[in-house]
Design a protein around this motif. Sequence first.
Motif, PDB file in Angstrom:
ATOM      1  N   ASN A 355      33.569  32.481  40.622  1.00  0.00           N
ATOM      2  CA  ASN A 355      32.750  33.294  39.685  1.00  0.00           C
ATOM      3  C   ASN A 355      31.338  33.982  40.152  1.00  0.00           C
ATOM      4  N   GLY A 356      31.491  35.201  39.997  1.00  0.00           N
ATOM      5  CA  GLY A 356      30.460  36.008  40.581  1.00  0.00           C
ATOM      6  C   GLY A 356      30.523  36.126  41.937  1.00  0.00           C
ATOM      7  N   LEU A 357      31.417  36.019  42.866  1.00  0.00           N
ATOM      8  CA  LEU A 357      31.523  36.225  44.200  1.00  0.00           C
ATOM      9  C   LEU A 357      31.080  37.679  44.697  1.00  0.00           C
ATOM     10  N   ALA A 358      31.591  38.440  43.841  1.00  0.00           N
ATOM     11  CA  ALA A 358      31.129  39.842  44.440  1.00  0.00           C
ATOM     12  C   ALA A 358      29.765  40.404  44.269  1.00  0.00           C
ATOM     13  N   LYS A 359      29.097  39.755  43.557  1.00  0.00           N
ATOM     14  CA  LYS A 359      27.801  40.006  43.424  1.00  0.00           C
ATOM     15  C   LYS A 359      27.018  39.920  44.670  1.00  0.00           C
ATOM     16  N   GLU A 360      26.980  38.909  45.377  1.00  0.00           N
ATOM     17  CA  GLU A 360      26.293  38.627  46.767  1.00  0.00           C
ATOM     18  C   GLU A 360      27.144  38.857  47.888  1.00  0.00           C
ATOM     19  N   ASN A 361      28.402  38.616  47.639  1.00  0.00           N
ATOM     20  CA  ASN A 361      29.430  38.544  48.745  1.00  0.00           C
ATOM     21  C   ASN A 361      30.510  39.696  48.508  1.00  0.00           C
ATOM     22  N   PRO A 362      30.153  41.009  48.577  1.00  0.00           N
ATOM     23  CA  PRO A 362      31.329  42.216  48.244  1.00  0.00           C
ATOM     24  C   PRO A 362      32.326  41.936  49.356  1.00  0.00           C
ATOM     25  N   PHE A 363      32.087  41.695  50.650  1.00  0.00           N
ATOM     26  CA  PHE A 363      33.024  41.619  51.559  1.00  0.00           C
ATOM     27  C   PHE A 363      34.108  40.675  51.344  1.00  0.00           C
ATOM     28  N   LEU A 364      33.651  39.287  51.062  1.00  0.00           N
ATOM     29  CA  LEU A 364      34.708  38.266  50.759  1.00  0.00           C
ATOM     30  C   LEU A 364      35.369  38.561  49.489  1.00  0.00           C
ATOM     31  N   ALA A 365      34.643  39.087  48.398  1.00  0.00           N
ATOM     32  CA  ALA A 365      35.299  39.452  47.300  1.00  0.00           C
ATOM     33  C   ALA A 365      36.625  40.504  47.553  1.00  0.00           C
ATOM     34  N   PHE A 366      36.311  41.589  48.456  1.00  0.00           N
ATOM     35  CA  PHE A 366      37.216  42.265  48.869  1.00  0.00           C
ATOM     36  C   PHE A 366      38.397  41.721  49.584  1.00  0.00           C
TER      37      PHE A 366
END
Length: 465
Positions: A355-366
């Motif tokens: 949950n909310g991974l892309a907010k602080e970690n956009p590379f990992l979310a991608f």
Amino acid sequence: MYPIVLLSVLGIVTLFIGFSKSKNILLPAVLLFLAVALAGNFFEWNKGPLLYFYDMFRVDNLTLAFNGIVLISAFMIVAISGGFQDNAEAEPAEYYSLMLFSLVGAIMMVGFEHLIMLFIGVEILSVAMYVLTGSNKRNLRSNEAALKYFLMGAFATGIMLFGMTLLYGATGSFNLSAIQAYVSTTQQAVPSYLLYAGLLLLMIGMLFKVSAAPFHFWTPDVYEGAPTIFTTFMSTIVKTAGFAALYRLLSHSFTGIYDFWWLVVAIIAILTLMVGNIGATTQNSFKRMMAYSGISHAGYLLIALTALSKPTQNAIVFYSLAYSLSTIAAFGILMLVSKQRSFEGQPDERYDAFNGLAKENPFLAFVLTVAMLSLAGIPLTAGFWGKFMVFSSAAERGIIWIPAIAVLMSTVGIYYYFRVIIASYLKEGDIAKIRVAPFYQFVLVLATLLTILFGLAPGLLEGLF
């Protein structure tokens, strides 16, 4: 043959390196060993077919291609292992040696020309995986997973060995070429029920190894209980070696009785697709979802085996590579994210962990998004072309009803893969910025780029073997 010799020797060398006071040298040394084995693998490219070990092991371009997938996957998995620094009681040298020795078994399965070689390869790979599954000794889930895996694997191996015995009784040989000669001549005139029974039992043992239904019951518990790094190893390398062995067995020796076994494999493929995809929709644990996902992907690969047409070979190689890249990337992200918080005294491996991974970690979310899209078979990813090739191989044989069911099951798969993406981008969470080691980051980037590259240009591997 070179990887077998190199990995056997280097596995022993790894144990001796473990005696050194500094563990920091171990991880680079193992990566170097795997790179050397990978380079040695392609020394015999376009020189085959060659036979070794008293004609029990065959080397051709197909063998080398599967070996390459296995070794590349192993290199990437070892690279994200982090030297097992999170476990203070870990003995990395033992783990890495077991991984190297298990690769010897996987390569034997890929290139066997004799059923005894297949059996030895299965046992070397399996015994190593039993130990690695239970390597987290203080974790009851890991202990339970290892026990389940060992007991069910022992029964499956016994069934497989009994099947080999019956095949020997029917044909008088363990050699694939001799079995092929028997099947293509004698079998045409006088059907041998001993041969049929032996083939079915041998296939049951092998289908257990690749998590095909109804021999899949061990998979969710073992995937969940094993340390994540070894779950990644199991879900990629074991599956690749298992399907390479099944393809070699059926395409080399049993094409003469295709009318007997194809419907059996087709029914198992459909059952595997239904169990895998429907089972994954009910999971809250990411690792258990990936276990059922692995079951479903075994079903897609079984479709290619069912067809056994001209595109089957390319389809299995490409699909194995695409699946391995996406699975390594997905589990790599899980290992980073699950450490951020705990659940029931263990690293949080639920969907909620993302949950909310892309907010602080956009590379990992991608990276995670690309992996999920590829596993779901969305266009412009390698996974899409893998499924397309599998379905095309069945269509060329004239089997349309199996791909039709598989497409329906693929739509079910979109639901549980997109749950992870939705959690990463659309749900609120408190995941802080995650520090990723440079080489770890390199592996994630490599897996993602290759997934996209093969999605845009799937013909890069075509015609190599």
